[in-house]
Structure formats: structure tokens, C-alpha cells
Design a protein around this motif. Sequence first.
Motif, PDB file in Angstrom:
ATOM      1  N   THR A 230      -7.384  45.805  29.941  1.00 39.91           N
ATOM      2  CA  THR A 230      -8.819  47.032  29.595  1.00 39.91           C
ATOM      3  C   THR A 230     -10.128  46.216  31.252  1.00 39.91           C
ATOM      4  OG1 THR A 230      -7.868  46.492  28.034  1.00 39.91           O
ATOM      5  CG2 THR A 230     -10.138  47.050  28.585  1.00 39.91           C
ATOM      6  N   PRO A 231     -11.045  47.195  31.519  1.00 34.16           N
ATOM      7  CA  PRO A 231     -11.587  47.160  32.465  1.00 34.16           C
ATOM      8  C   PRO A 231     -13.066  46.838  31.621  1.00 34.16           C
ATOM      9  CG  PRO A 231     -11.327  49.421  32.199  1.00 34.16           C
ATOM     10  CD  PRO A 231     -10.297  49.090  31.777  1.00 34.16           C
ATOM     11  N   ARG A 232     -14.192  46.059  31.857  1.00 33.00           N
ATOM     12  CA  ARG A 232     -15.005  45.769  31.097  1.00 33.00           C
ATOM     13  C   ARG A 232     -16.538  46.254  31.608  1.00 33.00           C
ATOM     14  NH1 ARG A 232     -15.055  39.933  28.798  1.00 33.00           N
ATOM     15  NH2 ARG A 232     -15.525  38.953  30.866  1.00 33.00           N
ATOM     16  N   PRO A 233     -17.328  46.381  31.130  1.00 35.83           N
ATOM     17  CA  PRO A 233     -18.865  47.200  31.584  1.00 35.83           C
ATOM     18  C   PRO A 233     -18.909  45.866  32.558  1.00 35.83           C
ATOM     19  CG  PRO A 233     -18.663  47.501  29.691  1.00 35.83           C
ATOM     20  CD  PRO A 233     -17.538  46.635  29.612  1.00 35.83           C
ATOM     21  N   GLY A 234     -19.543  46.794  33.710  1.00 36.88           N
ATOM     22  CA  GLY A 234     -20.528  45.507  34.979  1.00 36.88           C
ATOM     23  C   GLY A 234     -18.472  45.502  35.655  1.00 36.88           C
ATOM     24  N   ASP A 236     -15.859  43.957  35.826  1.00 38.40           N
ATOM     25  CA  ASP A 236     -14.471  42.738  35.549  1.00 38.40           C
ATOM     26  C   ASP A 236     -13.229  43.519  35.057  1.00 38.40           C
ATOM     27  OD1 ASP A 236     -16.320  42.653  33.624  1.00 38.40           O
ATOM     28  OD2 ASP A 236     -15.806  40.518  33.333  1.00 38.40           O
ATOM     29  N   TRP A 237     -12.505  43.440  34.470  1.00 37.59           N
ATOM     30  CA  TRP A 237     -11.406  43.457  33.666  1.00 37.59           C
ATOM     31  C   TRP A 237     -10.424  41.928  32.899  1.00 37.59           C
ATOM     32  CZ3 TRP A 237      -8.129  47.953  34.490  1.00 37.59           C
ATOM     33  CH2 TRP A 237      -9.127  49.154  35.025  1.00 37.59           C
ATOM     34  N   THR A 238     -10.220  42.946  32.407  1.00 36.22           N
ATOM     35  CA  THR A 238      -9.715  41.505  31.070  1.00 36.22           C
ATOM     36  C   THR A 238      -7.884  41.636  30.979  1.00 36.22           C
ATOM     37  OG1 THR A 238      -9.738  42.650  28.958  1.00 36.22           O
ATOM     38  CG2 THR A 238     -11.868  40.635  30.355  1.00 36.22           C
ATOM     39  N   LEU A 239      -7.581  40.484  30.847  1.00 29.78           N
ATOM     40  CA  LEU A 239      -5.700  40.539  30.398  1.00 29.78           C
ATOM     41  C   LEU A 239      -6.233  39.939  29.140  1.00 29.78           C
ATOM     42  CD1 LEU A 239      -3.042  40.547  30.790  1.00 29.78           C
ATOM     43  CD2 LEU A 239      -3.070  38.671  32.325  1.00 29.78           C
ATOM     44  N   GLY A 240      -5.294  39.957  27.972  1.00 23.08           N
ATOM     45  CA  GLY A 240      -4.997  39.517  26.398  1.00 23.08           C
ATOM     46  C   GLY A 240      -3.592  39.918  25.941  1.00 23.08           C
ATOM     47  N   ALA A 276      -9.805  35.797  40.587  1.00 23.62           N
ATOM     48  CA  ALA A 276      -9.245  35.747  38.983  1.00 23.62           C
ATOM     49  C   ALA A 276     -10.379  34.429  38.785  1.00 23.62           C
ATOM     50  CB  ALA A 276      -8.226  34.539  39.256  1.00 23.62           C
ATOM     51  N   THR A 277     -11.319  35.037  37.824  1.00 25.78           N
ATOM     52  CA  THR A 277     -12.265  33.945  36.906  1.00 25.78           C
ATOM     53  C   THR A 277     -12.128  32.920  35.496  1.00 25.78           C
ATOM     54  OG1 THR A 277     -12.671  36.243  35.452  1.00 25.78           O
ATOM     55  CG2 THR A 277     -13.704  35.943  37.701  1.00 25.78           C
ATOM     56  N   PHE A 278     -11.405  33.365  35.092  1.00 19.43           N
ATOM     57  CA  PHE A 278     -11.658  32.720  33.589  1.00 19.43           C
ATOM     58  C   PHE A 278     -10.351  32.933  32.681  1.00 19.43           C
ATOM     59  CE2 PHE A 278     -12.298  33.169  28.458  1.00 19.43           C
ATOM     60  CZ  PHE A 278     -13.061  32.198  28.628  1.00 19.43           C
ATOM     61  N   CYS A 279     -10.127  31.971  32.014  1.00 21.40           N
ATOM     62  CA  CYS A 279      -8.429  31.799  31.403  1.00 21.40           C
ATOM     63  C   CYS A 279      -9.553  31.160  30.133  1.00 21.40           C
ATOM     64  CB  CYS A 279      -7.824  31.624  31.352  1.00 21.40           C
ATOM     65  SG  CYS A 279      -6.359  31.716  30.078  1.00 21.40           S
ATOM     66  N   HIS A 280      -9.184  31.229  28.720  1.00 22.48           N
ATOM     67  CA  HIS A 280      -9.424  30.724  27.338  1.00 22.48           C
ATOM     68  C   HIS A 280      -8.211  30.074  26.489  1.00 22.48           C
ATOM     69  CE1 HIS A 280     -10.750  30.241  23.014  1.00 22.48           C
ATOM     70  NE2 HIS A 280     -11.706  30.728  23.471  1.00 22.48           N
ATOM     71  N   LYS A 281      -8.680  28.348  26.747  1.00 22.55           N
ATOM     72  CA  LYS A 281      -8.513  27.442  26.633  1.00 22.55           C
ATOM     73  C   LYS A 281      -7.294  27.652  25.352  1.00 22.55           C
ATOM     74  CE  LYS A 281     -11.387  24.998  22.912  1.00 22.55           C
ATOM     75  NZ  LYS A 281     -11.930  24.184  22.489  1.00 22.55           N
ATOM     76  N   ALA A 282      -7.584  29.007  24.226  1.00 22.35           N
ATOM     77  CA  ALA A 282      -6.220  29.388  23.654  1.00 22.35           C
ATOM     78  C   ALA A 282      -5.531  30.098  24.184  1.00 22.35           C
ATOM     79  CB  ALA A 282      -7.247  29.872  22.022  1.00 22.35           C
ATOM     80  N   LEU A 283      -5.742  30.634  24.927  1.00 22.63           N
ATOM     81  CA  LEU A 283      -4.338  31.359  26.015  1.00 22.63           C
ATOM     82  C   LEU A 283      -4.212  33.156  25.464  1.00 22.63           C
ATOM     83  CD1 LEU A 283      -2.138  28.840  26.146  1.00 22.63           C
ATOM     84  CD2 LEU A 283      -3.429  29.488  27.970  1.00 22.63           C
ATOM     85  N   ALA A 288     -10.910  38.818  35.629  1.00 18.00           N
ATOM     86  CA  ALA A 288     -10.578  38.708  37.489  1.00 18.00           C
ATOM     87  C   ALA A 288     -11.829  39.955  37.697  1.00 18.00           C
ATOM     88  CB  ALA A 288      -9.576  39.225  37.285  1.00 18.00           C
ATOM     89  N   THR A 289     -12.198  39.936  38.865  1.00 18.66           N
ATOM     90  CA  THR A 289     -12.705  40.206  38.731  1.00 18.66           C
ATOM     91  C   THR A 289     -12.510  42.139  39.241  1.00 18.66           C
ATOM     92  OG1 THR A 289     -12.501  39.526  41.471  1.00 18.66           O
ATOM     93  CG2 THR A 289     -14.390  38.455  40.227  1.00 18.66           C
ATOM     94  N   SER A 290     -10.806  42.007  39.445  1.00 18.98           N
ATOM     95  CA  SER A 290     -10.433  43.607  39.694  1.00 18.98           C
ATOM     96  C   SER A 290      -9.293  43.967  38.832  1.00 18.98           C
ATOM     97  CB  SER A 290     -10.391  43.871  41.793  1.00 18.98           C
ATOM     98  OG  SER A 290      -9.830  43.077  41.770  1.00 18.98           O
TER      99      SER A 290
END
Length: 324
Positions: A230-234, A236-240, A276-283, A288-290
Motif C-alpha cells: 500500500t502507498p502512504r501519504p508522503g 513511502d510504501w508499506t508491506l503488511g 527498505a526503511t523499517f520492519c516492526h519487531k512483530a513482523l 520502504a521509500t518506493s
Amino acid sequence: MTITTLVTHSGGFHADEVLSTVILTRLYPDARVLRTRAREEITPAADRVIYDVGGTYDPEARIFDHHQRESPLREDETPYSSFGLIWKHFGMDYLKSFDIPEADLEKIHGSFDRGFVLPVDQVDNGTVSVSEAGPLSSLTLPGLIETLKPVFDDTDPEGETRGFHAAVEIARQFVEARVARSAAKRRAELLAAEAVRAAGDSPILELPMGMPFRPAVIEAGADHLLFVVTPRPGGDWTLGGIRKHDEGFEQRADLPAAWGGLSGAELEAVSGVPGATFCHKALFIAAATSREAILQMAALAVEEARRLAPAPGTAEPGTPDGQG
């Protein structure tokens, strides 16, 4: 004839007539709200709607009480409160006063009835107690409305009326917000269903924006989907991940364990994905930036999930025959 008067009882107030007033004052904004127990005022007339008082339920006469011995029941025999009766007869017109597509009205009406109106009916008639909410009981909507009543030694004769109207305006915000969210959920279902179709056999669902998506995945029977991008405002993008069940947090597949709790250059190094910018510890979520970077992370996550998946016919740990 135009409705000029909305009549309910005076004295102490409860959630059912407060919420009924929310519905009726939107439909009849120029009508006065009369709180009374005077017999001459609660006699049906062409210019009024009477609710939660009057001793009868007569839709043709526009009187909607539920306190009489032969009180009205839902199909499952749950007793109606005045709110349930007002929603039954005026709810569809209420929804039509918003910018909701005609095709969605019936579904939203039913959803609001089950999720918002029915609990008020149950609490008001004593078939469910707010105490069942445990330590959160005072924070339920009926409980919060009760707190707006004047305290026992407030002798101001207008105190009950002020409290009632304050409760109506507060409750109005919750009702309108709930309707807006129900309409938004329906829009999301349609967008997510299109995204599921576009994904085809891919295990990665790409959405145009953040939105509720799991109902569309379940309805489509898309058991092959493992992750959502999913894209986010600003920019960046997320993977869930995708939850297995409505309740709880167990996912169809977790993000790679090696990524958990990492960010910035450390995550880039471990994942091998620039950006790649972040991954939550709960996985359950990463960023990521793009789009290119997040899709690389998604592909790696799928590869890892498939590597760890039990072989066909093999039980998962701790579950008999893989049926857990």
C-alpha cells in the motif's frame, strides 16, 4: 402535513430516546423537541412524532413506544427500544439524507442496525447489561450518555433538559461518524475487490491506498494472498500481512524474522533491498521509500513464507492433521 413537533418523555433520559432524537432532528430540522408527560401532548396528531412515551406502538399514527405490556419484538424476539423502532421506520430516510449510493443503502441500513441499534435495544430492555463490558462498561455509549444526566442534588428545573440536548449533540457525532465509516467501508470493499481481481494468482495484493481490505479477500476466497502492499501519504510504501481470522493477530504469513525490529541501513543490509526503511519487531508491517523497493521486499517475504510453509499433507506444529 409537516412534522412540527417531536415528542418524548421528560425527566431522566437514556440512550434510546437520545439516539432517536438524533435521527428525527436530522429528518425534521425545523421541528421542536418537546419533552413532556402531559397527556394532551402525547396524543397522536398529524404534525407530530411521539417516541419512547405514549404506551403504544402505532406507525400509522407515528407513535413509537415500547414500554407497554405487549411490546414490539424483532424477528429474533429481542425487544425493541424506541431507537430500534425509529431506526426501523426512519433509518432509510435518514441514510438517504447523506451522500450514499442508492445501491448501498440497504446493506448499510442493516449493518448499522445490527452493530449500533441492536445493542442499544438490548441494554435499554435489560436483555444485555453494560456491566458485561467489564471495566469498560462506563465507556460504552449508553454508559457515557448516563453521565450527562444532572447529579442528584442539582435542583435546577432546566438541568434535565440541558443534559438531554447536550447528550443529543454528542450522540449525533457518533451516529454520523458511524454512518460515514459504514459508507466508507462499502467503498473500500468495492476498491479492494477490484484489487483482488487485478492480483490474479499473485500472492501479493496491491491497493491504491490504505483501506479495509480483508472482507474483500475473504469474499473472493483468495486464500493464496499472503501480503498486501500500500502507498502512504508522503511517498513511502508499506508491506503488511493478512490476518487469518477476524479476531486475534495471527497472520497467513509473517514477514521474514531476520527483519524484525530493524530500520534504515541495518534493514537494507539484512534484506538486500535499497530503500527498505523499517520492519516492526512483530513482523506484521514493513516500509520502504518506493514502490520498487516494497515490491522487492514483498517478493522476498513470499519466498521466505513458502520456504517455511509445511509440506502438503504435513501437520503444522501443535495442530492435529494440520487442521488447527
